[in-house]
Enzyme design. Structure first.
Site, PDB file in Angstrom:
ATOM      1  N   GLU A  20       1.541   0.207  -4.807  1.00  0.00           N
ATOM      2  CA  GLU A  20       1.049   1.490  -5.292  1.00  0.00           C
ATOM      3  C   GLU A  20       2.224   2.462  -5.360  1.00  0.00           C
ATOM      4  O   GLU A  20       2.786   2.828  -4.334  1.00  0.00           O
ATOM      5  CB  GLU A  20      -0.024   2.034  -4.347  1.00  0.00           C
ATOM      6  CG  GLU A  20      -1.313   1.237  -4.357  1.00  0.00           C
ATOM      7  CD  GLU A  20      -2.350   1.842  -3.432  1.00  0.00           C
ATOM      8  OE1 GLU A  20      -3.462   2.125  -3.896  1.00  0.00           O
ATOM      9  OE2 GLU A  20      -2.046   2.022  -2.236  1.00  0.00           O
TER      10      GLU A  20
ATOM     11  N   ASP B 121       0.842  -1.182   0.000  1.00  0.00           N
ATOM     12  CA  ASP B 121       0.000   0.000   0.000  1.00  0.00           C
ATOM     13  C   ASP B 121       0.886   1.243   0.000  1.00  0.00           C
ATOM     14  O   ASP B 121       1.848   1.336   0.768  1.00  0.00           O
ATOM     15  CB  ASP B 121      -0.890  -0.026   1.248  1.00  0.00           C
ATOM     16  CG  ASP B 121      -1.826   1.148   1.318  1.00  0.00           C
ATOM     17  OD1 ASP B 121      -2.786   1.177   0.538  1.00  0.00           O
ATOM     18  OD2 ASP B 121      -1.612   2.029   2.175  1.00  0.00           O
TER      19      ASP B 121
END
Length: 913
Positions: free
Chosen positions: A542, A512
């Site tokens: 990400e 993340d």
């Protein structure tokens, strides 16, 4: 990630009370005061932290003018530094000399200012002085305060205790006849070990720990194997603004916990008693992923998977153990995907989550919910009543990074149970041919400071989190950002990933907000997990570039534009936005107006905005960028007729092509964030679009994603038209809005207006859509999507041409037809050359994706006379899309005829030997 609107009662300010009297370090009574810490010596003041240590001896105070600088210290946190008066309450002061030393690049973000240096004689004292209050003061010639500030500590601690980075035994390490405990707490004044026989029993002992000045580690050895027992630490430490406090905390290296994370569990993860039968033989399916582009991923939430599945026994619904029920509808679904070619299940966070109650889940009355109108707002009201107590959350609220979440265990009170059951889940997925990935969130913690659910900051205040120029914790990620550029936070992340790899057989990780972490730290992590697994462990994440670290402000980031050449994959928004239209944060009329390539841009306008053919052709170019894996150097004939490398094509001010190799690109059109594609299409497709065509549009997006070079990533339920009743942020919307139906009868569109907090401002747009029964798919539509999706997976898995290994492979073997200003912009036509390529299976492949509402013919004269035939999967009697069988190829002219809203694949067989 999730953009968090509120953190609930758990994040409320903690009220500190004085201990009267403070318990001695060896008194077991101190170990039973769970919750509010004792203030041993209250602080006289809260200081900001505008200065920062660069190393053990030097510090910088940005923008500070010339003057007389002193570093005041106090063991009782009693320093008072008011402008115009001398400092009071200090034990003493160290003089500092301003120097012309350059500020290191890692601290350049602070700005320019004098670099101040301790005298050589004081250097040996500074480690000890960090255990109390330190205040940097600028004085006039009369010794009166001109300005004062606290100093950010990370630079000093990283220098003073650099050797701690190499320690391999932090946490609890039980062994025969003994149990060792180590905690890195270099600024603590005292640390005591508290041990307990159970998760609720009073303390059995409080053992004083010993401090190692070389590493900053406190340690203790208990002469007994305490496996199966529980522990905490009582840490006496200075916290700016609070004073000298005694924090009763769990361990950042905890491997398991009791209910609601109140105590850490003592376990040797190699203990045979924690291994389910056959664990030592567990392994991922052999040869399913030989290179990163082989990955096709299904992103799945543990609770979503089974809580709505009546074929799972009641005790296992929503639990790790649901995956062990091989004949359940959910496991049959995953097994079918595996047989079709899916390689990985990526689990949304399964580490210990701060915001999920681990017992006593409260759920709304589902019978009442079912009886309500499809556009009613009562459903969201009822689910809102149990929002904090329903045991539902996506899990982007890290509490303990290396312990399994207890709410997914059948018995959260038993620290061993969640370890065993997690392993059973992994074995069950491996058993049906699926590798297991974890979604990990090392970029922030749920809480910091003296919050009751803060662990790191209550052990080493001010160290583990990234601070701004005034010393406040940065929160650009949603919550309290961690500083993985600091040695021991980076170590914690790497050690944690290694633990999951080694002890839980995790095959891949999804990070993340990975762009908030240094590239160098991610590369170190890659080496460590590879060594732990004895094979390559795939890393994706990400790579968004934003916040206080944007554009390399503090370090070279693990972001889209900075990771090329690393082999680590990042999610690509290029194809995502082109395919579905708009951007990730669309709201209001933008949800209607910003149509994309598959849902009507220009060729099927929904009447909400003026659109041009040029916009459509630009979107088609970005789809081709995705299909080419977004590799930097690939030459594309653009809609203008110019040939440009992908890195020279603009995407919102960034290069459209950013990867050095296709495996560094993760292609997706939907994931847990934002609306599902089915829900977005409810806004963007013309209202008259039939439910059958809505299913077709979803599979056009699936085809683009499946045929794109790089990693193929899908949200669970994408293949069965999953809806969340238009919810754009279902992170705590409960089971009702996050349901999956493995019986394929319902996709749950029109089950009430979604929660008002994130969606209320758009209720006027949503109500008529949810009330429109024509927008809800029939079981036949869901079955069509399910079967077509599996066919697409089979086609991808059947040839390495859809999974090319290198940028050179893509440049040499992928060619687009139907390009330039004369193109039919609603059709993608591409050829893959398989000559001599290992695993190609065909001499050549031509795929065509027609997003238009009408049949299209595409002439490719250079392909004339080649013996193309429809792919065997699509011409099979049981093919998911019967319309694909109507596609034609005219060998004489090289013309392909593609039915409306259909993706087709033609293949040329390899010559026989």
């Amino acid at each position: 990630m999730v953009i968090r609107k509120s953190t609930g009662a758990a994040a409320a300010a903690l009220i500190l009370v004085s201990a009267s009297p403070a318990h001695a370090a060896g008194d077991p009574a101190m170990c039973n005061a769970d919750g509010i810490p004792a203030v041993l010596s209250p602080a006289a003041a809260l200081f900001d932290a505008r200065a920062a240590w660069l190393d053990r001896r030097s510090l910088v105070w940005p923008a500070a003018p010339e003057g007389i600088y002193r570093l005041y210290h106090s063991t009782t946190a009693g320093i008072v530094a008011q402008a115009g008066t001398p400092v009071r309450g200090a034990d003493g002061a160290l003089p500092l000399a301003a120097t012309a030393t350059a500020i290191p690049a890692a601290f350049a973000w602070l700005g320019k200012g004098p670099v101040l240096m301790l005298g050589a004689a004081d250097e040996s004292r500074i480690g000890t002085l960090h255990k109390g209050q330190l205040v940097l003061v600028r004085e006039d010639a009369q010794g009166k305060v001109l300005d004062a500030t606290h100093v950010q500590v990370a630079g000093a601690l990283d220098d003073l205790y650099a050797t701690a980075e190499r320690l391999a035994d932090l946490g609890a390490t039980p062994a025969q006849g003994r149990t060792g405990f180590k905690i890195w707490a270099p600024t603590a004044r005292n640390v005591a070990l508290c041990t307990y026989d159970s998760g609720t029993a009073p303390a059995r002992a409080a053992t004083p720990m010993r401090f190692d000045a070389a590493t900053g580690v406190w340690s203790a050895t208990v002469p007994a194997n305490l496996s199966g027992k529980y522990f905490k630490y009582a840490v006496d430490v200075y916290a700016n603004g609070s004073g000298i406090v005694r924090n009763l905390v769990t361990d950042p290296y905890a491997v398991s916990l009791t209910t609601d994370s109140r105590r850490a569990y003592i376990a040797d993860l190699a203990d045979p008693r924690l291994r389910p039968a056959g664990w030592e033989r567990d392994a991922p399916p052999a040869n399913k992923v030989q290179a990163q582009p082989d990955m096709s991923i299904y992103e799945l939430h543990v609770r979503d998977f089974s809580v709505n599945d009546a074929t799972v026994s009641a005790a296992n619904r929503g639990k790790y153990t649901a995956f062990t029920e091989k004949t359940s509808d959910g496991m049959r679904h995953l097994a079918a995907l595996s047989r079709a070619g899916l390689t990985d299940v990526h689990l949304l966070p399964v580490y210990d989550i701060a915001t999920v109650p681990e017992s006593g889940c409260a759920v709304p009355d589902t019978a009442r919910l079912r009886a309500l109108a499809p556009d009613s707002d009562v459903q969201q009201q009822l689910t809102g009543l149990t929002r904090q107590t329903d045991c539902y959350n996506w899990g982007y609220d890290p509490y303990h990074y290396s312990a399994p979440e207890g709410s997914y265990s059948t018995d959260a009170a038993d620290g061993a149970k969640r370890i065993v059951e997690f392993r059973q889940m992994v074995m069950a997925l491996h058993g049906i041919g699926l590798r297991v990935g974890m979604d990990v969130v090392y970029n922030h913690t749920f809480a910091g400071g003296q919050d009751g659910k803060s662990v790191l900051d209550r052990i080493v205040p001010g160290y583990y989190h990234r601070l701004d120029a005034k010393g406040a914790i940065e929160r650009s990620t949603c919550c309290d950002n961690t500083a993985t550029e600091h040695r021991m936070m980076g170590k914690l992340m790497i050690d944690s990933a290694e633990l999951w790899t080694k002890h839980y057989h995790i095959d891949s990780f999804r990070f993340d907000l990975m762009g908030h972490q240094p590239r160098a730290t991610m590369e170190a992590l890659q080496r460590r997990v590879d060594a732990a697994a004895g094979r390559h462990v795939n890393l994706i994440g990400e790579g968004w570039n934003f916040g206080e670290v944007a554009n390399g402000a503090r370090f070279v980031q693990a972001s889209q534009l900075s990771l090329n050449g690393s082999g680590i994959g990042t999610f690509s928004d290029r194809g995502r936005d082109a395919v579905r239209g708009g951007g990730a944060g669309d709201a209001g009329n933008d949800m209607l107006a910003r149509q994309g390539y598959v849902n009507g841009l220009f060729y099927a306008p929904n009447g909400s905005a003026m659109q041009t053919k040029e916009q459509l052709m630009k979107a088609a170019d970005l789809v081709k960028v995705s299909l080419a894996g977004a590799v930097r150097g690939y030459p594309l004939t653009t809609y203008t007729g110019a040939v440009r490398k992908l890195e020279d094509i603009d995407y919102g001010g960034q290069p459209a092509g950013y990867a050095a190799a296709p495996g560094e690109t993760v292609n997706y059109v939907e994931n847990h964030d934002n609306q599902t594609l089915y829900d977005l299409n409810a806004f963007r497709l013309p209202l008259a679009t039939s439910a059958a065509d809505r299913a077709r549009v979803q599979m056009l997006a699936a085809a683009i994603n499946t045929f794109s070079q790089g990693v193929a990533y899908f949200h669970a339920g994408f293949d069965i038209l999953r809806s969340k009743s238009l919810d754009r942020n279902s992170f705590e919307s409960g089971d009702w809005f996050n349901r999956l139906d493995w019986t394929y009868r319902d996709n749950y569109f029109g089950t009430g207006l979604p929660p008002a907090a994130d969606n209320g401002k758009d209720y006027a747009l949503m109500r008529p859509l949810l009330a429109n029964a024509a927008l809800k798919p029939a079981p036949a539509d869901i079955a069509f999507a399910r079967d077509t999706f599996r066919d697409l997976l089979k086609i991808r898995a059947g040839s390495t041409l859809f999974r090319l290994r290198t940028a050179q492979d893509v440049a040499q073997r992928l060619r687009f037809h139907n390009t330039g200003p004369a193109q039919v912009p609603t059709v993608i036509a591409a050829q893959l050359d398989g000559s001599g390529y290992p695993g190609a299976a065909y001499r050549s492949i031509v795929y065509l994706i027609n997003v238009d509402k009408v049949e299209r013919k595409i002439a490719v004269p250079q392909e004339a006379r080649r013996p193309y035939a429809l792919h065997p999967v699509q011409r099979a009697a049981n093919a998911g899309d019967p319309r694909a069988a109507q596609a034609q190829y005219d060998r004489d002219t090289g013309t392909f005829t593609v039915p409306a809203r259909t993706a087709v694949v033609f293949v040329e067989a390899l010559p026989r030997n």
